[in-house]
Design a protein around this motif. Structure first.
Motif, PDB file in Angstrom:
ATOM      1  N   GLU A  29       0.876  -1.162   0.000  1.00  0.00           N
ATOM      2  CA  GLU A  29       0.000   0.000   0.000  1.00  0.00           C
ATOM      3  C   GLU A  29       0.919   1.218   0.000  1.00  0.00           C
ATOM      4  OE1 GLU A  29      -3.386   0.187   0.436  1.00  0.00           O
ATOM      5  OE2 GLU A  29      -3.904  -1.905   0.819  1.00  0.00           O
ATOM      6  N   VAL A  30       0.468   2.322  -0.605  1.00  0.00           N
ATOM      7  CA  VAL A  30       1.329   3.506  -0.683  1.00  0.00           C
ATOM      8  C   VAL A  30       0.714   4.669   0.093  1.00  0.00           C
ATOM      9  CG1 VAL A  30       2.482   5.129  -2.196  1.00  0.00           C
ATOM     10  CG2 VAL A  30       2.096   2.793  -2.960  1.00  0.00           C
ATOM     11  N   LEU A  31       1.563   5.370   0.796  1.00  0.00           N
ATOM     12  CA  LEU A  31       1.149   6.468   1.666  1.00  0.00           C
ATOM     13  C   LEU A  31       2.052   7.667   1.360  1.00  0.00           C
ATOM     14  CD1 LEU A  31      -0.995   6.424   3.909  1.00  0.00           C
ATOM     15  CD2 LEU A  31       0.775   5.638   5.468  1.00  0.00           C
ATOM     16  N   ALA A  65       4.100  11.718  12.285  1.00  0.00           N
ATOM     17  CA  ALA A  65       4.550  10.343  12.490  1.00  0.00           C
ATOM     18  C   ALA A  65       3.436   9.528  13.137  1.00  0.00           C
ATOM     19  CB  ALA A  65       5.807  10.337  13.366  1.00  0.00           C
ATOM     20  N   GLU A  66       2.690  10.150  14.029  1.00  0.00           N
ATOM     21  CA  GLU A  66       1.614   9.436  14.729  1.00  0.00           C
ATOM     22  C   GLU A  66       0.521   9.039  13.732  1.00  0.00           C
ATOM     23  OE1 GLU A  66       3.072  12.267  15.776  1.00  0.00           O
ATOM     24  OE2 GLU A  66       4.293  11.023  17.109  1.00  0.00           O
ATOM     25  N   GLN A  67       0.144   9.994  12.895  1.00  0.00           N
ATOM     26  CA  GLN A  67      -0.871   9.688  11.887  1.00  0.00           C
ATOM     27  C   GLN A  67      -0.409   8.545  10.991  1.00  0.00           C
ATOM     28  OE1 GLN A  67      -1.149  13.781  10.392  1.00  0.00           O
ATOM     29  NE2 GLN A  67      -3.340  13.761  10.886  1.00  0.00           N
ATOM     30  N   LEU A  68       0.849   8.637  10.554  1.00  0.00           N
ATOM     31  CA  LEU A  68       1.375   7.599   9.673  1.00  0.00           C
ATOM     32  C   LEU A  68       1.326   6.231  10.348  1.00  0.00           C
ATOM     33  CD1 LEU A  68       4.445   9.415   8.061  1.00  0.00           C
ATOM     34  CD2 LEU A  68       2.303   8.752   6.951  1.00  0.00           C
ATOM     35  N   ILE A  69       1.771   6.201  11.609  1.00  0.00           N
ATOM     36  CA  ILE A  69       1.822   4.914  12.307  1.00  0.00           C
ATOM     37  C   ILE A  69       0.441   4.298  12.435  1.00  0.00           C
ATOM     38  CG2 ILE A  69       2.236   3.865  14.582  1.00  0.00           C
ATOM     39  CD1 ILE A  69       4.715   5.723  14.775  1.00  0.00           C
ATOM     40  N   ILE A  91      -2.173   4.722  10.491  1.00  0.00           N
ATOM     41  CA  ILE A  91      -2.639   4.212   9.195  1.00  0.00           C
ATOM     42  C   ILE A  91      -1.860   2.954   8.814  1.00  0.00           C
ATOM     43  CG2 ILE A  91      -3.009   4.769   6.751  1.00  0.00           C
ATOM     44  CD1 ILE A  91      -2.962   7.733   7.473  1.00  0.00           C
ATOM     45  N   MET A  92      -0.533   2.998   9.034  1.00  0.00           N
ATOM     46  CA  MET A  92       0.304   1.860   8.674  1.00  0.00           C
ATOM     47  C   MET A  92      -0.054   0.606   9.477  1.00  0.00           C
ATOM     48  SD  MET A  92       3.907   3.909   8.444  1.00  0.00           S
ATOM     49  CE  MET A  92       4.975   2.493   8.151  1.00  0.00           C
ATOM     50  N   THR A  93      -0.414   0.803  10.719  1.00  0.00           N
ATOM     51  CA  THR A  93      -0.783  -0.340  11.557  1.00  0.00           C
ATOM     52  C   THR A  93      -2.007  -1.034  10.970  1.00  0.00           C
ATOM     53  OG1 THR A  93       0.086   0.828  13.484  1.00  0.00           O
ATOM     54  CG2 THR A  93      -1.395  -1.048  13.913  1.00  0.00           C
ATOM     55  N   ALA A  94      -2.976  -0.230  10.544  1.00  0.00           N
ATOM     56  CA  ALA A  94      -4.166  -0.794   9.909  1.00  0.00           C
ATOM     57  C   ALA A  94      -3.794  -1.517   8.618  1.00  0.00           C
ATOM     58  CB  ALA A  94      -5.173   0.315   9.619  1.00  0.00           C
ATOM     59  N   MET A  95      -2.925  -0.891   7.831  1.00  0.00           N
ATOM     60  CA  MET A  95      -2.486  -1.498   6.578  1.00  0.00           C
ATOM     61  C   MET A  95      -1.764  -2.814   6.828  1.00  0.00           C
ATOM     62  SD  MET A  95      -0.857   1.619   4.426  1.00  0.00           S
ATOM     63  CE  MET A  95      -1.803   2.698   3.362  1.00  0.00           C
ATOM     64  N   ILE A 139       4.048  -2.242   2.695  1.00  0.00           N
ATOM     65  CA  ILE A 139       3.664  -0.836   2.848  1.00  0.00           C
ATOM     66  C   ILE A 139       4.802   0.043   2.350  1.00  0.00           C
ATOM     67  CG2 ILE A 139       2.984   0.985   4.474  1.00  0.00           C
ATOM     68  CD1 ILE A 139       2.191  -1.305   6.413  1.00  0.00           C
ATOM     69  N   LEU A 140       4.432   1.059   1.526  1.00  0.00           N
ATOM     70  CA  LEU A 140       5.433   2.034   1.079  1.00  0.00           C
ATOM     71  C   LEU A 140       4.976   3.419   1.517  1.00  0.00           C
ATOM     72  CD1 LEU A 140       7.739   3.253  -0.682  1.00  0.00           C
ATOM     73  CD2 LEU A 140       6.205   3.042  -2.648  1.00  0.00           C
TER      74      LEU A 140
END
Lengths: 254, 254, 254, 254, 254, 254, 254, 254
Positions: E52-54, E61-65, E67-71, E78-79
């Motif tokens: 998945e690409v973000l 960083a918190e937002q990214l983490i 979303i990435m955790t869900a992905m 994950i990219l």
């Protein structure tokens, strides 16, 4: 150095009234003096009792102080433009008599009596509150250049009744500087109301398609009111210089 | 319509010195008259003995003639700008007394004695021969607007000795219009030589990166000579209007 | 690798004077050597005794030091451009013999005698004090590339008498680099005065409609003085490279 | 007019060796002569045996002929640039000895022996066949300005083997003019191959995002080959002027 | 939902094999499924085993983490692109197996075996060292999208021998991504050498008239090598997507 | 010319199997052949049975005919692009077998059997009827370059149901060329629907703020569908070249 | 102040029913009232129960609080736009009842019941998550201006099935505000689906050739869906004002 | 195709009231009908009794006539925009009942009673006489789209008293279209006077720095009167479409 003066000089050399060396001195600088004659006149005229001007941006407080100290020694007034607040604090310590305008970011040291030199009044009109810094730079500069200055603010074209309620000020000015950002429409309206010279100053106020003042600049250059002239974006200083050139045309106060 | 005049009017109504109908008439137009007061002044001032102006581009010779005939009936002078040669031929047949300038593309019908109204001289300076049409539009316009006009041509910055040899003309002008294309540098040089108002007119002369006058326009807006003002590209007419606004500041001829 | 050299090589192979392996080695690189012949010449010519050049912006002091250390080992001079003050402090600790110019933001480590290689003088002319950093980058670069360099500063077009008073310097230069921001008019004036090559460098000095050097760039490209050439905005380094290419045409010092 | 010459003149006046009137004559023009000294030198240098140059665009055949007739009377060569085919036919009737180049749109009248004056060769390189008119304007101009000229055409960057096969021409030139439209990449490639001055001429060849030469212009200004300089879009004439300024640095033919 | 499937459904309704309610459910979503059929195919195809690409810029960083955790829970790779160094440090703590590339500013979490899916090789060519971040973003993205990737760096047009020495890599690639700033000339050169698809990526590398990548963008759009295509400035990610679309055309690895 | 081939050649010289002269011939052209190896391959590949291509704009019918006659002698197909109607009439007289497409302004002379060479289909999609000329240039070019071509027209984003009704064509294409003017949004929509390569062609269709295709160009470069690539404004020819480069990746027809 | 009202006033003066002083008061403001009649109406209409609006950018928290305190005293609602997070924290301490939206950067103090005034619903549609701040500014503003507001987010053109699945919301709105960055294509798609007014808001989302929203702005101005109107880049506030002007046309809620 | 309609269809299949084939037909197009539902509504709404619209530019009179003949057969009205005078003469011969407006360049064939459909009045305001063609295109279009239309012309901002004297028209309009070139200031003034929707149409009127309408466009996008929306340059047709979308909000005439 018109022909008759040159002839007199040469005849004085011939008759011995002027030594070769003295004539040489006078003639050696002739080209520059001659080229510069208007310039020197101009400078004398503009600077008699006027401040020296210093562009403050990109110079440190220390650099400014050392230049200003040299200037001050000549006894004239000093105007520094684009002075940020922190620098102004340092300048104030060095020049206790200096007057800092935080809105217009100007720092003025007066060593001469601040009396208007020219008869006419320069009116600085400002479209919105965000345009005030540029308008203030214009009015401070115009004042230190010997002009009587009035200000009229917050009379943007979206509420023209505010402008019309002050039509007296418009009709009594000798020159009008109009400062506006966004669509820059105010100079057209004012240029259509009065016959006096109108100098338009676009400001970088706005966002998006304002493109840092480009929209206002183009608007002013295309003004449908004939005879409006334009200076660079945010150039309150330049507008005041232009106003002084014009106001001078109307003659000095008695 | 200042407060005292308003009070007088109302008291005249009260005392019967003015009928309600008459007062109504005077008051009904009051808002516009009041808004327009400066404007009307301005118009009266600008137009007294001056030509009506007509932008000739995009209008047929027939359209021009019908408008001009109506104008001519009022007895004033008429100035038509941007008139191509073929149209001019037709206009000349209709207005035998008309004066066509093929260089400046102006057509002037004078019905009044063409005497300068303002004391000062407007000097129109032109960088290159290709800039002449715009310069001529400026000088013809300035003349029909009541200014004494002089022209100084082909004094571009790549041969400054030609400019310096005429420094007398520069220093005696009340206002200087500087017309230049390409890099538009001439106003900076002249603005550095004289203290009088300098109005810069960029022209669309040039090719490639001249971008139809953009290079000259930007150059003039960024002039390092303080107080140079700028009008639209090729706008010789506008420059003459601005010069008239300024020249008027110096007063009328006796 | 001209025909005769190729024939010799092949005959040496035929006669056994050259082994197949040796011939293979020589021939394997032939394409690149041949393509690169001018390039290699060029590099040899430009770099003989000249500094290696490093663009300092966007590289950390640590990165710069590690590259410079490798360079220094080859024994040549080193030029780093666009070095901010803080980085320079770190570089100075690593290269005690290095010479930092805070105005031009150049850092030079000389390991060779700094004598001019080319006969002609490169004159770097600068319109305003704000243009000095770019002018200095040009003059430092030109000097480390083996040119005799002179500087002439603060001779903007709004006060041309300063320029004319130094006309001697202009006429004695082999190449002139003219650095100017705002309207960029100085190269036109100088190009009109002298017959030598004039390289114009627009700077990003100015604000508003200067559009970060665009106004000066366009002005210079449209210079009315024929034969003025232009480099990128703020590219003092590139101007010095161009000046070196030209100065080389005039031959080496004896 | 150096100090010693001035002193001699004045002493001649004092001793009566020079009348006041004669001295006045000499001195009256002194400022301009002095300012113009380099210029005059320059002109003498550039024009000795060289053609007068006339920009043909926007002038009628009749206007051109009348100016050319005046020029021809002085005995020098004449170069007219940007001459469309129909005009050329008329010019040819008036100047039977004139030489019209339909590709470069130049019309040359030679009244002097056309021998190269400068030692070096100017090489005009052309990316595509559509760029030929600009390249030809450059080569014709360079030739009439006294340069030995060679041409290398159709060596665009999409087929570099054609360029490499002519690397000899590149390395033997004193100055290289590179004419290219579209992405304008050729000057970078050539600038990377040779150490001699490279003058890049963007052309308006292309469509769409070529934006009439803007793409090529920006590409050349950002060349990654250091020391490439640029002239205006389609300015083959200007490139030849710049090449002549440079080629002159290498000295005259014996 | 091709005609036959629709017919079967309707017949099942008719024969009672499918209840009206069930058929309604299937048909209610039909429009979107049908519109989306290609899209879904596409997604399936692109995402099978792909990350998945973000877009990391503008997200904390918190937002990214979060979303990435869900992905990550879905088991795919994950990219995250455009991840600044400080954010990467935080991400690394959250995803210990994550791989951060400080040059390309990419953060990759692989949960699947990283084997190339497509037969062809994507070659990422880079003009200068300053273009490396964009090139790296392209190569990391291409790799996580299932492409075999090779890199060729620092082969700018001012030193073409470096490029020619690697002509083998060029001719063996299935798709070539060419990353270049400044004048953006490299894609033209490469497009002239090889018959495979060439995707040009302009970078914002440069200063002055590079106008943040505009010069390179225009250069690439006007490439004289036919069939070069272009993506947005600095868009290494987009170039890799385009390369994947193309490489997929050549089929999967066995 | 890989190492082993070089070794064989040299050994043949050594053993006398190859004369020095023959070896010289082979080696003399080696550099160019080597540089050009990919190029030659490329050309062979692109041109085998393909038309020679001629840009018709700016060339007279006579010039075209003389070039085409030379081309025709080689036996290949000929494609001339940008041929206006009047020129086409003349060409048709000269090449009776030629096929003129008045919409796409292409003139094709086929001397070879017009069979598709590549397996995949190139789909040319067109937003509005005004975009058809550019689309047709693309489809004619793609066809003469050996591609199977389909066209889908008038499916602009303001009526997407027309596009969705043809989703089958979209999903079966190997490459899609999307031609659109005005806001240029269609490539984003299509790029979101299919996984195949999408080449976007902005057209100069529109007026006002379309700025001759700039709006469409910028829209396409900023497509929110990842992996859409863009060619120059109105460059239908270039899009077809790019499509051919890509389609070739999928292999030839059996 | 229509004719009859004026007549009544004057007759009241005549009959003594109104003193001169009272009449003077009423008449003195007449011009402005008359000019302003629409304006005042407008203001009354817009502001009845509506918040005063304050542009927060460029004002300190202290300045905002002092203006807001004065506003609050009048009893109306207050809307402050473009309030950064830190400032909001200070505002919240001063106005405990204030509502800060960190996404839209709006701060609202309600002193009136927040009920929709107009019948129609304003739908705010948003292309991507990065466009949300502008969309939120629009929806908060529209709500405090008395509109019923709905939001539809993340329905960009690269995945149109998301938009189509919500077609009900589109067809039930009275006005639709469409917020999009990058290529700005969404308004064209929506304008093609619904007959209601569509206001397009370009955002500065994107990078490179997005040129800070220029690409989206041009795309929207060239929308192929007729009747889409556009506001300034990032101007969510302006879009809400336009939507309110339109929604008002549909009448008030009962 | 709402849920209930779908259920009915399926039950009709189940009960045999609808054959599978008939159901298949209805359902096969369902996706498009469903997507298109709003669109079709919209079209029905916009086109009921409204003219079909044809963009006349770039189509020959013959092409127009053949399309119009097909349109006319459907019985609706026909509007052709951008029809030059010569084409109009041909159209008039073909459609004797057609009405050509030479100013607005529109050609209308009415086959239905031309009665206003919507309650509100659309006011088209025009700054100068040169803006009339665009204003007329807007008013003709609005009228054939079922709007009551009024026109107010020549009320530019340089003579605002003309605008104020017609304030009644402004305040009674439901929607105002403001057409202006040059600086494009009129929409700001009108937007500040009235609360109704204001649609600004920049025109390409002007020269030089008007840049074909760019100045007016930027001015309007930066209007200081909140809630003014903008359409493309010279897009009178689009403004009328937007006005119709808005006017429709106010309901139909009884």
């Amino acid at each position: 150095m018109n022909p008759s003066r040159l002839r007199h000089l040469l005849q004085a050399v011939k008759t011995g009234g002027l030594s070769v060396t003295e004539a040489e001195c006078q003639l050696r600088d002739l080209p520059f003096e001659d080229i510069g004659v208007a310039l020197v006149d101009h400078h004398r005229e503009l600077r008699q009792g006027f401040p020296e001007v210093l562009f403050g941006e990109g110079k440190s407080a220390e650099q400014l102080i050392s230049i200003m100290t040299a200037m001050a020694a000549k006894g004239g007034d000093i105007l520094v433009t684009r002075v940020a607040g922190e620098k102004a604090a340092v300048l104030t310590q060095a020049f206790a008599s200096g007057d800092y305008d935080p809105l217009g970011r100007t720092f003025v040291v007066r060593q001469q009596a601040p009396e208007p030199r020219w008869k006419g009044t320069v009116l600085v009109v400002c479209a919105g509150t965000s345009d005030l810094p540029v308008a203030r730079e214009a009015s401070v500069t115009a004042r230190v250049f010997g002009n009587r200055v009035e200000e009229l603010t917050d009379v943007g074209v979206a509420g023209l009744h505010r402008l019309f309620s002050r039509s007296g000020m418009l009709s009594q000015a000798a020159v009008i500087i109009v400062v506006a950002g966004m669509e820059g429409a105010l100079p057209s309206v004012i240029g259509g109301l009065v016959p006096v010279p109108v100098i338009a100053v676009p400001t970088s106020v706005g966002y998006g398609a304002a493109f840092n003042g480009l929209a206002a600049l183009l608007g002013m250059l295309n003004s449908c009111a004939s005879g409006v002239t334009v200076v660079n974006i945010d150039n309150g200083f330049g507008a005041a210089c232009a106003a002084t050139r014009i106001n001078r045309t109307g003659g000095e106060t008695q």
